[in-house]
Write an enzyme that holds these catalytic residues in place. Structure first.
Site, PDB file in Angstrom:
ATOM      1  N   ARG A 230       0.863  -1.183   0.000  1.00  0.00           N
ATOM      2  CA  ARG A 230       0.000   0.000   0.000  1.00  0.00           C
ATOM      3  C   ARG A 230       0.898   1.231   0.000  1.00  0.00           C
ATOM      4  O   ARG A 230       1.904   1.277   0.716  1.00  0.00           O
ATOM      5  CB  ARG A 230      -0.922   0.025   1.227  1.00  0.00           C
ATOM      6  CG  ARG A 230      -2.105  -0.952   1.142  1.00  0.00           C
ATOM      7  CD  ARG A 230      -3.110  -0.563   0.047  1.00  0.00           C
ATOM      8  NE  ARG A 230      -4.230  -1.480  -0.042  1.00  0.00           N
ATOM      9  CZ  ARG A 230      -4.291  -2.536  -0.841  1.00  0.00           C
ATOM     10  NH1 ARG A 230      -3.278  -2.832  -1.626  1.00  0.00           N
ATOM     11  NH2 ARG A 230      -5.365  -3.299  -0.872  1.00  0.00           N
ATOM     12  N   ASP A 254       4.423  -0.188  -7.136  1.00  0.00           N
ATOM     13  CA  ASP A 254       3.147  -0.558  -7.768  1.00  0.00           C
ATOM     14  C   ASP A 254       2.010   0.185  -7.092  1.00  0.00           C
ATOM     15  O   ASP A 254       0.872   0.128  -7.544  1.00  0.00           O
ATOM     16  CB  ASP A 254       2.923  -2.075  -7.653  1.00  0.00           C
ATOM     17  CG  ASP A 254       1.679  -2.518  -8.415  1.00  0.00           C
ATOM     18  OD1 ASP A 254       1.566  -2.165  -9.613  1.00  0.00           O
ATOM     19  OD2 ASP A 254       0.811  -3.189  -7.820  1.00  0.00           O
ATOM     20  N   GLU A 259      -2.473   7.502  -4.882  1.00  0.00           N
ATOM     21  CA  GLU A 259      -2.813   6.843  -6.148  1.00  0.00           C
ATOM     22  C   GLU A 259      -4.276   6.971  -6.539  1.00  0.00           C
ATOM     23  O   GLU A 259      -4.614   6.931  -7.719  1.00  0.00           O
ATOM     24  CB  GLU A 259      -2.424   5.361  -6.109  1.00  0.00           C
ATOM     25  CG  GLU A 259      -3.284   4.504  -5.189  1.00  0.00           C
ATOM     26  CD  GLU A 259      -2.905   3.030  -5.243  1.00  0.00           C
ATOM     27  OE1 GLU A 259      -1.708   2.725  -5.144  1.00  0.00           O
ATOM     28  OE2 GLU A 259      -3.815   2.200  -5.373  1.00  0.00           O
ATOM     29  N   HIS A 291      -0.777  -0.066  -9.724  1.00  0.00           N
ATOM     30  CA  HIS A 291      -1.483  -1.062  -8.912  1.00  0.00           C
ATOM     31  C   HIS A 291      -1.932  -2.240  -9.785  1.00  0.00           C
ATOM     32  O   HIS A 291      -3.102  -2.613  -9.794  1.00  0.00           O
ATOM     33  CB  HIS A 291      -2.692  -0.427  -8.203  1.00  0.00           C
ATOM     34  CG  HIS A 291      -3.012  -1.107  -6.899  1.00  0.00           C
ATOM     35  ND1 HIS A 291      -3.235  -0.412  -5.744  1.00  0.00           N
ATOM     36  CD2 HIS A 291      -3.141  -2.420  -6.580  1.00  0.00           C
ATOM     37  CE1 HIS A 291      -3.501  -1.273  -4.765  1.00  0.00           C
ATOM     38  NE2 HIS A 291      -3.455  -2.498  -5.255  1.00  0.00           N
TER      39      HIS A 291
HETATM   40  P1  NAI Z   1      -1.410 -11.596   4.609  1.00  0.00           P
HETATM   41  O1  NAI Z   1      -2.484 -11.205   5.573  1.00  0.00           O
HETATM   42  O2  NAI Z   1      -1.313 -13.029   4.178  1.00  0.00           O
HETATM   43  O3  NAI Z   1       0.013 -11.186   5.218  1.00  0.00           O
HETATM   44  C1  NAI Z   1       0.265  -9.943   5.801  1.00  0.00           C
HETATM   45  C2  NAI Z   1       1.407 -10.119   6.783  1.00  0.00           C
HETATM   46  O4  NAI Z   1       1.744  -8.840   7.312  1.00  0.00           O
HETATM   47  C3  NAI Z   1       1.038 -11.022   7.980  1.00  0.00           C
HETATM   48  O5  NAI Z   1       2.041 -11.979   8.201  1.00  0.00           O
HETATM   49  C4  NAI Z   1       0.954 -10.043   9.153  1.00  0.00           C
HETATM   50  O6  NAI Z   1       1.323 -10.631  10.379  1.00  0.00           O
HETATM   51  C5  NAI Z   1       1.930  -8.968   8.709  1.00  0.00           C
HETATM   52  N1  NAI Z   1       1.732  -7.692   9.364  1.00  0.00           N
HETATM   53  C6  NAI Z   1       0.580  -7.149   9.846  1.00  0.00           C
HETATM   54  N2  NAI Z   1       0.835  -5.920  10.353  1.00  0.00           N
HETATM   55  C7  NAI Z   1       2.160  -5.707  10.180  1.00  0.00           C
HETATM   56  C8  NAI Z   1       3.020  -4.627  10.510  1.00  0.00           C
HETATM   57  N3  NAI Z   1       2.560  -3.518  11.108  1.00  0.00           N
HETATM   58  N4  NAI Z   1       4.343  -4.739  10.194  1.00  0.00           N
HETATM   59  C9  NAI Z   1       4.810  -5.861   9.596  1.00  0.00           C
HETATM   60  N5  NAI Z   1       4.040  -6.908   9.265  1.00  0.00           N
HETATM   61  C10 NAI Z   1       2.741  -6.828   9.552  1.00  0.00           C
HETATM   62  O7  NAI Z   1      -1.568 -10.632   3.358  1.00  0.00           O
HETATM   63  P2  NAI Z   1      -1.050 -10.870   1.869  1.00  0.00           P
HETATM   64  O8  NAI Z   1      -2.098 -11.572   1.092  1.00  0.00           O
HETATM   65  O9  NAI Z   1       0.316 -11.425   1.896  1.00  0.00           O
HETATM   66  O10 NAI Z   1      -1.043  -9.358   1.317  1.00  0.00           O
HETATM   67  C11 NAI Z   1      -0.125  -8.397   1.823  1.00  0.00           C
HETATM   68  C12 NAI Z   1      -0.518  -7.027   1.326  1.00  0.00           C
HETATM   69  O11 NAI Z   1      -0.341  -6.960  -0.090  1.00  0.00           O
HETATM   70  C13 NAI Z   1      -2.002  -6.658   1.521  1.00  0.00           C
HETATM   71  O12 NAI Z   1      -2.237  -6.132   2.806  1.00  0.00           O
HETATM   72  C14 NAI Z   1      -2.243  -5.627   0.461  1.00  0.00           C
HETATM   73  O13 NAI Z   1      -2.003  -4.346   1.002  1.00  0.00           O
HETATM   74  C15 NAI Z   1      -1.175  -5.933  -0.587  1.00  0.00           C
HETATM   75  N6  NAI Z   1      -1.743  -6.374  -1.869  1.00  0.00           N
HETATM   76  C16 NAI Z   1      -1.411  -5.675  -3.001  1.00  0.00           C
HETATM   77  C17 NAI Z   1      -1.899  -6.064  -4.229  1.00  0.00           C
HETATM   78  C18 NAI Z   1      -1.506  -5.345  -5.490  1.00  0.00           C
HETATM   79  O14 NAI Z   1      -2.114  -5.577  -6.545  1.00  0.00           O
HETATM   80  N7  NAI Z   1      -0.499  -4.479  -5.473  1.00  0.00           N
HETATM   81  C19 NAI Z   1      -2.816  -7.197  -4.351  1.00  0.00           C
HETATM   82  C20 NAI Z   1      -3.050  -7.900  -3.105  1.00  0.00           C
HETATM   83  C21 NAI Z   1      -2.544  -7.482  -1.919  1.00  0.00           C
END
Ligand code: NAI
Length: 343
Positions: A230, A254, A259, A291
Site C-alpha cells: 500500500r 506498484d 494513487e 497497482h
Molecule cells: P497476509 O495477511 O497473508 O500477510 C500480511 C502479513 O503482514 C502477515 O504476516 C501479518 O502478520 C503482517 N503484518 C501485519 N501488520 C504488520 C506490521 N505492522 N508490520 C509488519 N508486518 C505486519 O496478506 P497478503 O495476502 O500477503 O497481502 C499483503 C498485502 O499486499 C495486503 O495487505 C495488500 O495491502 C497488498 N496487496 C497488493 C496487491 C496489489 O495488486 N499491489 C494485491 C493484493 C494485496
C-alpha cells in the site's frame, strides 16, 4: 440478488460476467467510484462491490445503511479504504483474502529485475535501434540480502522466489511465523542490513509512513525499495529526497500514497497535478506501475468467484468466512469468530 458494482473496469466485467454465467446475480456495473455522491446508484441493491480506491468512509456507510444495503463486498484483500470500526454493527464487510499471491510476488520480482537490469531503458533503446550498452550496468541478485516486511501469503512466496535467486533473506513481521525457517530481525536491523527491501504487510495506522526520512537514513546507501503493498507505507516526499541524496538507489512502486487520484485512469495528454508523482516518474531509477500486481487471468477469475461466493454465503448463512471484523485483531487467527456472526 442485486449487486451495485463500483469502479468497474472492462477486465472486472469480463471476469464477473463469466463467474456469474448462471445469472444468479443481477450486477449493475458502474464505472464511477463509490462516494457519498454516487451512493444513490446502489438504491434497491442488496450489496455493493468495491475496490481499493473506493473510499468507504462513515458518510458512505451511513448512506448505504439508510438504503438497507447489508453487505460491502470488497473484491480485494486490503481493506484500509473501509472504516471497518464504524461499519461494525451497521453493515457487514467481506473481502477476498487471497486471489493469487503468486501474481503479486511475481510482479514484485519483475519490478526488481526490470529496475536493476535496466530493462525499461534497454527496451526503449532497442525500439529505436540504439544498441549501446552505456549506462545499463546492473548488479547480481545472487548473494544480496533482501529484507521482507510482512511474511504472510505474498511475502512468503516472494521469499521463495528470492531464495531461488540465491539471495539471503531476512524479514520483519509484527506476528512472526514460528517454525517457518525465516530469519526474523527487528525493523532497525532490517533497514541496516538489506540491499533490497520489499513490503508485503497491510497498511495500518501504526505503520503509515514506516519509510520516512529517519528510516531511510538508517538504510544501506543505494538500497532498492519495492512496494507492492500500500502506497502510504512510504512517505513519498521523503522518498524523493532519499533518491535525490543518492541514499535510495532505486524504487519500484506498484502503489503510491495518492494513487486514488490518478491510478487506473488514462492521463496521457494531460498535465498531472501531483508534483511528487511527476518527480518520481521523471527519475531514471524509479519504476511505477499503477497497482497492477494483482492483474493476472488467474487472480481475476479467483476474485470474481470468491466475491460472488462471499455474497452467496453471507445472504444464505448471515456470515462469511471472509468477513472483515474490526474486533478480530488479526484476521487469520479469527476463525472461531467467523464461524458465528460477527454481530
Ligand atoms: P497476509 O495477511 O497473508 O500477510 C500480511 C502479513 O503482514 C502477515 O504476516 C501479518 O502478520 C503482517 N503484518 C501485519 N501488520 C504488520 C506490521 N505492522 N508490520 C509488519 N508486518 C505486519 O496478506 P497478503 O495476502 O500477503 O497481502 C499483503 C498485502 O499486499 C495486503 O495487505 C495488500 O495491502 C497488498 N496487496 C497488493 C496487491 C496489489 O495488486 N499491489 C494485491 C493484493 C494485496
Amino acid at each position: 440478488m442485486k449487486i451495485a458494482f463500483f469502479d468497474a473496469k472492462e477486465y472486472d466485467k469480463n471476469s464477473f460476467i463469466k463467474s456469474n454465467s448462471d445469472g444468479k446475480y443481477e450486477i449493475a456495473f458502474y464505472e464511477t467510484r463509490l462516494t457519498k455522491d454516487t451512493c444513490r446508484l446502489a438504491e434497491g441493491c442488496d450489496a455493493v462491490c468495491v475496490f481499493v480506491n473506493d473510499d468507504v468512509n462513515r458518510e458512505v456507510i451511513d448512506e448505504l445503511v439508510k438504503m438497507n444495503i447489508r453487505l460491502i463486498a470488497l473484491r480485494c484483500a486490503g481493506y484500509n479504504n473501509v472504516d471497518i470500526e464504524y461499519a461494525y454493527g451497521k453493515i457487514h464487510v467481506v473481502r477476498v483474502p487471497a486471489y493469487s499471491p503468486y501474481a503479486v510476488a511475481e510482479h514484485a520480482m519483475a519490478l526488481l529485475l526490470t529496475s536493476i537490469r535496466r530493462i525499461h531503458k534497454a527496451y526503449i533503446r532497442t525500439k529505436d535501434f540504439n544498441f549501446s550498452l552505456n549506462g545499463l550496468t546492473g548488479f547480481d541478485l545472487h548473494g544480496k540480502t533482501v529484507g521482507v516486511v510482512g511474511t504472510g501469503k505474498i511475502g512468503r512466496i516472494f521469499i521463495d522466489i528470492c531464495r531461488g535467486f540465491g539471495m539471503n533473506v531476512i524479514a520483519y513481521d509484527k506476528f512472526p511465523a514460528a517454525g517457518s525457517g525465516i530469519e526474523y530481525v527487528p525493523l532497525e536491523e532490517l533497514w541496516g542490513r538489506a540491499d533490497i527491501i520489499s513490503f508485503h504487510c497491510p497498511l495500518t495506522d501504526e505503520n503509515r509512513h514506516m519509510v520516512n526520512a529517519e528510516t531511510i537514513a538508517q538504510m544501506k546507501k543505494g538500497v532498492v525499495l519495492i512496494n507492492t503493498s500500500r502506497g502510504a507505507l512510504i512517505d513519498a516526499e521523503a522518498l524523493v529526497e532519499g533518491i535525490k541524496a543518492r541514499q535510495v538507489g532505486a524504487a519500484c512502486l506498484d502503489v503510491y500514497e495518492e494513487e486514488s487520484n490518478v491510478f487506473f485512469h488514462d492521463y496521457s495528454g494531460h498535465i498531472v497535478d501531483d508534483d511528487i508523482l511527476a518527480r518520481l516518474i521523471s527519475m531514471p531509477n524509479v519504476i511505477v506501475t499503477s497497482h497492477q500486481a494483482f492483474l493476472t487471468e488467474e487472480a481475476l477469475s479467483n476474485i470474481a468467484d470468491t466475491t460472488l461466493k462471499n455474497v452467496e454465503e453471507f445472504f444464505e448463512n448471515e456470515y462469511s468466512v471472509n468477513e472483515v471484523c474490526y474486533k478480530c485483531p488479526q484476521l487469520k487467527d479469527c476463525k472461531q469468530e467467523h464461524n458465528k456472526k460477527c454481530f
